[in-house]
Every structure is written in C-alpha cells, then in structure tokens.
Design an enzyme around this catalytic site. Structure first.
Site, PDB file in Angstrom:
ATOM      1  N   SER A  96       0.864  -1.186   0.000  1.00  0.00           N
ATOM      2  CA  SER A  96       0.000   0.000   0.000  1.00  0.00           C
ATOM      3  C   SER A  96       0.896   1.229   0.000  1.00  0.00           C
ATOM      4  CB  SER A  96      -0.913   0.009   1.224  1.00  0.00           C
ATOM      5  OG  SER A  96      -1.788  -1.100   1.197  1.00  0.00           O
ATOM      6  N   LYS A 171      -7.151   1.778  -2.525  1.00  0.00           N
ATOM      7  CA  LYS A 171      -6.695   1.339  -1.200  1.00  0.00           C
ATOM      8  C   LYS A 171      -6.657   2.505  -0.220  1.00  0.00           C
ATOM      9  CE  LYS A 171      -5.173  -1.007   2.224  1.00  0.00           C
ATOM     10  NZ  LYS A 171      -3.958  -1.827   2.282  1.00  0.00           N
ATOM     11  N   LYS A 239       0.686   5.678   8.015  1.00  0.00           N
ATOM     12  CA  LYS A 239       1.286   5.842   6.691  1.00  0.00           C
ATOM     13  C   LYS A 239       0.221   5.993   5.622  1.00  0.00           C
ATOM     14  CE  LYS A 239       2.149   2.268   4.424  1.00  0.00           C
ATOM     15  NZ  LYS A 239       1.476   1.402   3.433  1.00  0.00           N
TER      16      LYS A 239
END
EC number: 1.1.1.60
Length: 297
Positions: A96, A171, A239
């Site tokens: 990701s 995502k 993140k």
C-alpha cells in the site's frame, strides 16, 4: 502453474505466499533482507540472493513491503527487480503505497518491456491467512487477466479498478473508511462505558441494527477485550492516512475527519502504541479521557 517471485514475507506477505504455494505455484524468494521462511522453503520455495535473481527466474514478481521507499528500493536497487525483468514478465506490487509514485514505477518497469500491476489488499492478517482478501488492481486488462489465477489464490473480491495508480487510490480510500469506522466504534464504546453501560452488551445490541459492521464485530471485540496485537499496526495505518492527506492537499480538497483520525493515531503513537493493532485507536481516546472501558471488567 506459474513461477512466482515473492518479495516481502511479513505479517501479510507470508500467508499470501503460503496460499500461492498451496495452490500449486512455484515460489522464488529473495534473501537480500531476511532469511526466507522455513515453512515456505520446506514446501519447495527456492531462496535466491536478491530481487534481480528472483525476477530472472519468475514469470510474475510480487512485492509486499511496508511503504513507498521499500518498493522503490526492491524495484530499482542495483540488484533489484528492474535489473532482471523483460518482455513477458509481470511485476505486481501488492503493498500500500503512493498512487503518484506507483505511476512512475509502472512507467519505468514498462520501459523494460514488462507489465506492471498495482494490487493493494484489504482484509488484514485474517484475510491473508484465509485467502479472502479484497484486491484492488490498477493496470492493463491483459496483465490483469494473466494474473487473475494468482489473485484468486489469495483473495475473493478482486476488482480491476482502472489504470496504474488506480488500485492504490482505491486502497487509500479503503483506509479512510476503515479508520473512520474504527474511530466511530471506539467513540461509541467509550461514550457508553463512561455513561455506566456495559460496553460488551452495547456492542451486542448494536450488532443487530443499522450500526452493525465488520469493524464493530471484529475490532469492537478487540477494544473490549484489550487484545491489541497486530493485525495491522497503527504505524502502517498512519502511513496510509498520510497518503490520503497528502493526496487531498494535491487535489485541493479537505478531509477533516481523516485528519482527526490521524491525530488520534498520533496520540496512540505518542504513548508507545505505534506497533499496536489499529483497533487500539480507542486507547488514544481513553488516554485523552483518562478513562478505560476495560477498567470495570
């Protein structure tokens, strides 16, 4: 059966690679960072010295590492994947990472004659082990069709979203939704418990109504029991939300609730929780409230 290179056998990558092996595919692993998992080697996987050698041996090369810099390194280091790919090979990044960086990575791999798919996943460690991951794919339709049997060995909900970068965009959107749902469940259980109600009974009641969700079912139980071993680490969700907020800045839009969830994750990190499961977001709220829903249990 396909010859698959798999780089990144951590919490998510290890069971994903194991499921590919169970499906009959041949695995090639890179030992450039960590030793290859013993169970995969025992199952027939071959450990090679570096990503370049893996790319030379495999038809499909899957990358599953934590963040954009690690993908960049695995792809483009001197002995990286790009040095070993060519026509007929497909590089699949299931990490990701940044959608913008993904587009640049894809262009460089395409220059080598190979094809590139960004295919991040959702479903956590549980989904990785059960081969029920949701897989969001960006790239060419023909590369997607070639890789589909591999995706089917690892997941259930598999969608070609669009071109390179679109899988990563999906995502990031997923992680916004998951974070806000976790925060909603955490705030609801904190409110109920502070008001004197049994949070476990409140959760049970809510599971039968419109507030029911997978987050309430799985992470609500974790919050009540205090089982915060990852799972999916808070640092990784931070993140992903950074990617969302950076993207929002580039697009000149405001994501106020995403920013707020990130602040609560930052509170968790400040009290030592970077490696807690993301369901431990409730501990950030509890810290601010000086109250724990588990004190009465």
């Amino acid at each position: 059966m396909a010859k698959i290179g798999f780089i990144g056998t951590g919490i998510m990558g290890h069971p994903m690679a194991a499921n590919l092996q169970k499906a009959g595919h041949s695995l090639f692993l890179s030992a450039h960072h960590d030793a290859a998992p013993a169970d995969l080697i025992a199952g027939g996987a071959v450990a090679l010295a570096n990503p370049k050698e893996v790319a030379q041996e495999a038809e499909f090369i899957i990358v599953m590492v934590p963040d954009t810099p690690q993908v960049d390194d695995v792809l483009f280091r001197a002995d990286g994947i790009a040095a070993g790919v060519g026509k007929g090979k497909v590089v699949i990044d299931m990490s990701s990472i940044s959608p913008t960086a993904t587009k640049a990575f894809a262009a460089k791999i395409n220059e080598k004659g190979a094809q590139y798919l960004d295919a991040p996943v959702s479903g956590g460690e549980v989904g990785a082990k059960a081969a029920t991951l949701s897989i969001m794919v960006g790239g060419d339709a023909d590369a997607f069709e070639r890789a589909l049997p591999l995706f089917q060995a690892m997941g259930k909900n598999i969608t070609l979203v669009g071109g390179n970068g679109d899988g990563q965009t999906a995502k990031v959107a997923n992680q916004i939704i998951v974070a806000l749902n976790i925060q909603a469940v955490a705030e609801a259980l904190l409110f109920a418990s502070k008001n004197g109600a049994d949070p476990a009974k409140v959760r049970e009641a809510l599971m039968g109504g419109f507030a029911s969700s997978k987050i309430l079912e799985v992470h609500g139980e974790r919050m009540i029991k205090g089982t915060f071993d990852p799972g999916f680490r808070i640092s990784l969700h931070q993140k992903d939300l950074n990617l969302a907020l950076q993207g929002a800045k580039e697009l000149n839009i405001n994501l106020p609730n995403t920013a707020n969830a990130q602040q609560v994750f930052s509170t968790c990190a400040a009290i030592g929780g970077s490696n807690w499961d993301h369901s431990a977001l409730i501990k950030g709220l509890e810290h601010m409230a000086n109250f724990s829903i588990r004190d009465k249990q």
